[in-house]
Design an enzyme around this catalytic site. Structure first.
Site, PDB file in Angstrom:
ATOM      1  N   SER A 178       0.822  -1.217   0.000  1.00 23.82           N
ATOM      2  CA  SER A 178       0.000   0.000   0.000  1.00 23.82           C
ATOM      3  C   SER A 178       0.852   1.262   0.000  1.00 23.82           C
ATOM      4  O   SER A 178       1.932   1.304   0.606  1.00 23.82           O
ATOM      5  CB  SER A 178      -0.862  -0.010   1.269  1.00 23.82           C
ATOM      6  OG  SER A 178      -1.503   1.226   1.443  1.00 23.82           O
ATOM      7  N   TYR A 189      -1.575  -0.230  10.813  1.00 21.53           N
ATOM      8  CA  TYR A 189      -1.849  -0.891   9.523  1.00 21.53           C
ATOM      9  C   TYR A 189      -0.619  -0.766   8.620  1.00 21.53           C
ATOM     10  O   TYR A 189      -0.128  -1.750   8.056  1.00 21.53           O
ATOM     11  CB  TYR A 189      -3.079  -0.258   8.860  1.00 21.53           C
ATOM     12  CG  TYR A 189      -3.249  -0.634   7.405  1.00 21.53           C
ATOM     13  CD1 TYR A 189      -3.522  -1.948   7.041  1.00 21.53           C
ATOM     14  CD2 TYR A 189      -3.108   0.320   6.381  1.00 21.53           C
ATOM     15  CE1 TYR A 189      -3.662  -2.301   5.696  1.00 21.53           C
ATOM     16  CE2 TYR A 189      -3.249  -0.024   5.046  1.00 21.53           C
ATOM     17  CZ  TYR A 189      -3.526  -1.338   4.709  1.00 21.53           C
ATOM     18  OH  TYR A 189      -3.649  -1.681   3.386  1.00 21.53           O
ATOM     19  N   LYS A 193       2.102  -3.619   7.077  1.00 17.88           N
ATOM     20  CA  LYS A 193       2.413  -3.797   5.648  1.00 17.88           C
ATOM     21  C   LYS A 193       3.924  -3.672   5.411  1.00 17.88           C
ATOM     22  O   LYS A 193       4.509  -4.415   4.624  1.00 17.88           O
ATOM     23  CB  LYS A 193       1.666  -2.760   4.805  1.00 17.88           C
ATOM     24  CG  LYS A 193       0.180  -3.027   4.677  1.00 17.88           C
ATOM     25  CD  LYS A 193      -0.092  -4.190   3.727  1.00 17.88           C
ATOM     26  CE  LYS A 193      -1.571  -4.518   3.653  1.00 17.88           C
ATOM     27  NZ  LYS A 193      -1.875  -5.733   2.896  1.00 17.88           N
TER      28      LYS A 193
HETATM   29  P1  NAD Z   1     -11.169  -6.404   1.461  1.00 23.85           P
HETATM   30  O1  NAD Z   1     -11.372  -6.318   2.931  1.00 23.85           O
HETATM   31  O2  NAD Z   1     -12.342  -6.170   0.581  1.00 23.85           O
HETATM   32  O3  NAD Z   1     -10.518  -7.815   1.082  1.00 23.85           O
HETATM   33  C1  NAD Z   1      -9.694  -8.539   1.975  1.00 23.85           C
HETATM   34  C2  NAD Z   1     -10.203  -9.970   1.986  1.00 23.85           C
HETATM   35  O4  NAD Z   1      -9.413 -10.724   2.909  1.00 23.85           O
HETATM   36  C3  NAD Z   1     -11.667 -10.078   2.446  1.00 23.85           C
HETATM   37  O5  NAD Z   1     -12.378 -10.903   1.558  1.00 23.85           O
HETATM   38  C4  NAD Z   1     -11.558 -10.710   3.818  1.00 23.85           C
HETATM   39  O6  NAD Z   1     -12.696 -11.508   4.138  1.00 23.85           O
HETATM   40  C5  NAD Z   1     -10.287 -11.527   3.671  1.00 23.85           C
HETATM   41  N1  NAD Z   1      -9.630 -11.836   4.946  1.00 23.85           N
HETATM   42  C6  NAD Z   1      -9.396 -10.981   5.981  1.00 23.85           C
HETATM   43  N2  NAD Z   1      -8.737 -11.620   6.956  1.00 23.85           N
HETATM   44  C7  NAD Z   1      -8.553 -12.905   6.529  1.00 23.85           C
HETATM   45  C8  NAD Z   1      -7.933 -14.034   7.095  1.00 23.85           C
HETATM   46  N3  NAD Z   1      -7.372 -13.992   8.313  1.00 23.85           N
HETATM   47  N4  NAD Z   1      -7.906 -15.186   6.403  1.00 23.85           N
HETATM   48  C9  NAD Z   1      -8.477 -15.236   5.156  1.00 23.85           C
HETATM   49  N5  NAD Z   1      -9.095 -14.200   4.576  1.00 23.85           N
HETATM   50  C10 NAD Z   1      -9.114 -13.039   5.268  1.00 23.85           C
HETATM   51  O7  NAD Z   1      -9.994  -5.401   1.089  1.00 23.85           O
HETATM   52  P2  NAD Z   1      -9.445  -4.947  -0.333  1.00 23.85           P
HETATM   53  O8  NAD Z   1      -9.731  -3.502  -0.474  1.00 23.85           O
HETATM   54  O9  NAD Z   1      -9.875  -5.878  -1.382  1.00 23.85           O
HETATM   55  O10 NAD Z   1      -7.884  -5.083  -0.059  1.00 23.85           O
HETATM   56  C11 NAD Z   1      -7.148  -6.226  -0.447  1.00 23.85           C
HETATM   57  C12 NAD Z   1      -5.707  -6.051  -0.013  1.00 23.85           C
HETATM   58  O11 NAD Z   1      -5.185  -4.872  -0.592  1.00 23.85           O
HETATM   59  C13 NAD Z   1      -5.525  -5.899   1.500  1.00 23.85           C
HETATM   60  O12 NAD Z   1      -4.363  -6.613   1.867  1.00 23.85           O
HETATM   61  C14 NAD Z   1      -5.331  -4.408   1.686  1.00 23.85           C
HETATM   62  O13 NAD Z   1      -4.544  -4.120   2.804  1.00 23.85           O
HETATM   63  C15 NAD Z   1      -4.611  -4.038   0.399  1.00 23.85           C
HETATM   64  N6  NAD Z   1      -4.806  -2.629   0.000  1.00 23.85           N
HETATM   65  C16 NAD Z   1      -6.082  -2.129  -0.124  1.00 23.85           C
HETATM   66  C17 NAD Z   1      -6.267  -0.797  -0.460  1.00 23.85           C
HETATM   67  C18 NAD Z   1      -7.656  -0.210  -0.564  1.00 23.85           C
HETATM   68  O14 NAD Z   1      -7.786   1.013  -0.443  1.00 23.85           O
HETATM   69  N7  NAD Z   1      -8.712  -0.973  -0.766  1.00 23.85           N
HETATM   70  C19 NAD Z   1      -5.155   0.013  -0.714  1.00 23.85           C
HETATM   71  C20 NAD Z   1      -3.871  -0.523  -0.591  1.00 23.85           C
HETATM   72  C21 NAD Z   1      -3.716  -1.866  -0.226  1.00 23.85           C
HETATM   73  C1  WQD Z   2      -9.239  10.116   0.517  1.00 19.92           C
HETATM   74  C2  WQD Z   2      -9.392  11.630   0.697  1.00 19.92           C
HETATM   75  C3  WQD Z   2      -9.591  12.309   2.982  1.00 19.92           C
HETATM   76  C4  WQD Z   2     -13.504  10.365   3.626  1.00 19.92           C
HETATM   77  C5  WQD Z   2      -6.693   5.171   2.700  1.00 19.92           C
HETATM   78  C6  WQD Z   2      -5.669   4.471   3.537  1.00 19.92           C
HETATM   79  C7  WQD Z   2      -4.591   3.919   2.664  1.00 19.92           C
HETATM   80  C8  WQD Z   2      -5.159   3.061   1.525  1.00 19.92           C
HETATM   81  C9  WQD Z   2      -6.249   3.763   0.793  1.00 19.92           C
HETATM   82  C10 WQD Z   2      -5.141   0.761   2.211  1.00 19.92           C
HETATM   83  C11 WQD Z   2      -8.579  12.202   1.846  1.00 19.92           C
HETATM   84  C12 WQD Z   2     -10.861  12.615   2.226  1.00 19.92           C
HETATM   85  C13 WQD Z   2     -12.318  10.835   3.097  1.00 19.92           C
HETATM   86  C14 WQD Z   2     -14.518  11.307   3.967  1.00 19.92           C
HETATM   87  C15 WQD Z   2     -13.091  13.081   3.186  1.00 19.92           C
HETATM   88  N1  WQD Z   2      -5.760   1.857   2.024  1.00 19.92           N
HETATM   89  N2  WQD Z   2     -12.110  12.158   2.859  1.00 19.92           N
HETATM   90  N3  WQD Z   2     -14.274  12.632   3.718  1.00 19.92           N
HETATM   91  O1  WQD Z   2      -6.760   8.239   3.385  1.00 19.92           O
HETATM   92  O2  WQD Z   2      -5.955   8.461   0.983  1.00 19.92           O
HETATM   93  O3  WQD Z   2      -6.074   6.245   2.025  1.00 19.92           O
HETATM   94  O4  WQD Z   2      -7.217   4.259   1.725  1.00 19.92           O
HETATM   95  O5  WQD Z   2      -3.969   0.519   2.083  1.00 19.92           O
HETATM   96  O6  WQD Z   2      -3.789   3.173   3.498  1.00 19.92           O
HETATM   97  O7  WQD Z   2      -5.118   5.390   4.455  1.00 19.92           O
HETATM   98  O8  WQD Z   2      -8.170   7.374   1.447  1.00 19.92           O
HETATM   99  O9  WQD Z   2     -10.548   7.372   0.866  1.00 19.92           O
HETATM  100  O10 WQD Z   2      -9.892   7.574   3.306  1.00 19.92           O
HETATM  101  O11 WQD Z   2      -9.475   9.487   1.764  1.00 19.92           O
HETATM  102  O12 WQD Z   2     -12.933  14.273   2.979  1.00 19.92           O
HETATM  103  O13 WQD Z   2     -15.610  10.952   4.480  1.00 19.92           O
HETATM  104  O14 WQD Z   2     -10.764  11.910   1.005  1.00 19.92           O
HETATM  105  O15 WQD Z   2      -9.288  13.309   3.916  1.00 19.92           O
HETATM  106  O16 WQD Z   2      -8.152  13.475   1.460  1.00 19.92           O
HETATM  107  P1  WQD Z   2      -6.689   7.697   2.025  1.00 19.92           P
HETATM  108  P2  WQD Z   2      -9.591   7.883   1.869  1.00 19.92           P
END
Ligand code: NAD
Ligand code: WQD
Length: 349
Positions: free
Chosen positions: A135, A159, A163
């Site tokens: 991430s 978090y 990572k």
């Molecule tokens: P999500 O929560 O929709 O998907 C994660 C999946 O993992 C879910 O289906 C959940 O049920 C499963 N899971 C959780 N704990 C588990 C466990 N112990 N054993 C087996 N399954 C388990 O999230 P997502 O948005 O699809 O994210 C997927 C990956 O990408 C995550 O590792 C997240 O940290 C990373 N990521 C997400 C974002 C984002 O903004 N969505 C950004 C950067 C990185």
């Molecule tokens: C985006 C922008 C907020 C909600 C997060 C995690 C990051 C990654 C992606 C997993 C920012 C603003 C938000 C609201 C708002 N996830 N905002 N009102 O913070 O960039 O990233 O998700 O790895 O680790 O930190 O994403 O969607 O929360 O916010 O004004 O109700 O929207 O301040 O500028 P962020 P976000």
């Protein structure tokens, strides 16, 4: 045809990637505990992937922290394809920043111990090809924007720390013995949905992230969007992020997998983003235009831990994978709305 184990494949990014990989002809075993997802997502993935795809997709309900469940998943891979897993794509984990501050042990347990358990099982089964969901949160408050992969790793919450620890574990594995092919993919802000509106993001409770919140306001589930700060040093005063369409992200995974399988052992570390920044106000306006619904908003205090601007330098991914994003903010809003309007209460409706 390759045999893939997908952890967390029922989740938001995993389900869209599973669809792209099924469409590319791969066989998939998904290991998911459904801690934050529904099996309905994968039922729809099989339906979208067309006739015959269901026979190439097997679901195992289980936990990545459990050696027994990992054994079941690797056994299912062998049974499905008549050979061991060729690669693992590891999405499973917990991802809510605020929750990680309140419950750090749970985050270290699922994200780090779960990954450690998975890598141990891979080693035991002779599978050394792994794509890992990292991430942009690793960059904390970035020193320079756009952010290159060489930027300082300085996460600011549990978090992010978990990572960063998994990234380090994977680097240590790659250095420990020859043969590992690992991609650490650092996603920026994944949003949107499959254009069919059949699969999408289905967060539990009040969404933490901007996009699902905005779409729930547009559909009438929530009253108003609160904008966290209107005095950031950005052109319109609201925060700027690099939003990436989840289908572009899914295609990025397919590209990374293809490179790992085609080339020799290596440790790839790549930003997956568009390189374009959009402000909160721009997102709200684009969503109003796509949905034809009003998004009432109010500017409130800044949220602790936010940066003003985070935007990827995606040039390494373009160079190494031949991949770049092709969908813009209007596409993200159109497809996000197709999902939200057809499934106002998510999968469990
Ligand atoms: P999500 O929560 O929709 O998907 C994660 C999946 O993992 C879910 O289906 C959940 O049920 C499963 N899971 C959780 N704990 C588990 C466990 N112990 N054993 C087996 N399954 C388990 O999230 P997502 O948005 O699809 O994210 C997927 C990956 O990408 C995550 O590792 C997240 O940290 C990373 N990521 C997400 C974002 C984002 O903004 N969505 C950004 C950067 C990185
Ligand atoms: C985006 C922008 C907020 C909600 C997060 C995690 C990051 C990654 C992606 C997993 C920012 C603003 C938000 C609201 C708002 N996830 N905002 N009102 O913070 O960039 O990233 O998700 O790895 O680790 O930190 O994403 O969607 O929360 O916010 O004004 O109700 O929207 O301040 O500028 P962020 P976000």
């Amino acid at each position: 045809m390759t045999n893939l184990l997908i952890t967390g494949g029922a989740g938001f990014i995993g389900s869209h990637t599973a669809l792209v990989l099924l469409e590319a002809g791969h066989r998939l075993v998904v290991l998911d505990s459904y801690a934050n997802s529904s099996p309905e997502a994968l039922r729809r993935v099989a339906e979208l992937a067309g006739p015959g795809a269901a026979a190439r997709l097997q679901l195992i309900e289980g936990d990545i922290r459990s050696e027994h469940d990992l054994e079941r998943a690797f056994a299912a891979c062998s049974a499905l394809g008549g050979k061991p897993a060729d690669a693992v794509i590891h999405f499973a984990g917990l991802k809510a920043v605020g929750e990680s501050v309140a419950e750090p042990l749970r985050y270290w347990d699922v994200n780090l111990s779960g990954s450690r358990q998975l890598v141990g099982a891979m080693q035991a089964h002779g599978c050394r090809t792994l794509v890992f969901s990292s991430s942009a949160t690793l960059y904390g408050y970035p020193e320079t924007v756009p952010i290159p992969e060489t930027a300082t790793i300085a996460p600011i919450n549990p978090y992010g720390h978990s990572k960063a620890a998994v990234e380090q574990l994977l680097a240590d594995m790659a250095a420990s013995e020859p043969g590992w092919r690992i991609a650490r993919l650092r996603y920026f802000n994944p949003v949107g949905a499959h254009p069919s509106g059949r699969i999408g993001e289905d967060p539990c409770g009040i969404p933490n992230n901007l996009f699902p919140f905005v779409s729930q306001v547009a559909v009438g589930r929530r009253e108003q969007l609160q904008i966290f700060g209107g005095d950031w040093p950005t052109p319109d005063g609201s925060g700027v992020r690099d939003y990436i369409h989840v289908m572009d992200l899914a295609e990025g995974h397919r590209a990374a997998l293809d490179v790992l399988l085609a080339e020799g052992p290596q440790l790839l570390t790549l930003n997956l983003g568009s390189g374009q920044g959009h402000s909160v106000l721009e997102v709200a306006a684009a969503f109003e235009a796509a949905s034809g619904r009003p998004v009432p908003l109010k500017i409130v205090e800044r949220r602790p831990g936010d940066a003003a601007i985070t935007v990827a330098d995606p040039s390494q991914a373009a160079q190494r994978l031949g991949w770049r994003t092709s969908r813009g903010l209007a596409d993200m809003c159109r497809d996000g709305w197709a999902w939200q309007s057809a499934n106002p209460d998510g999968y469990e409706a």
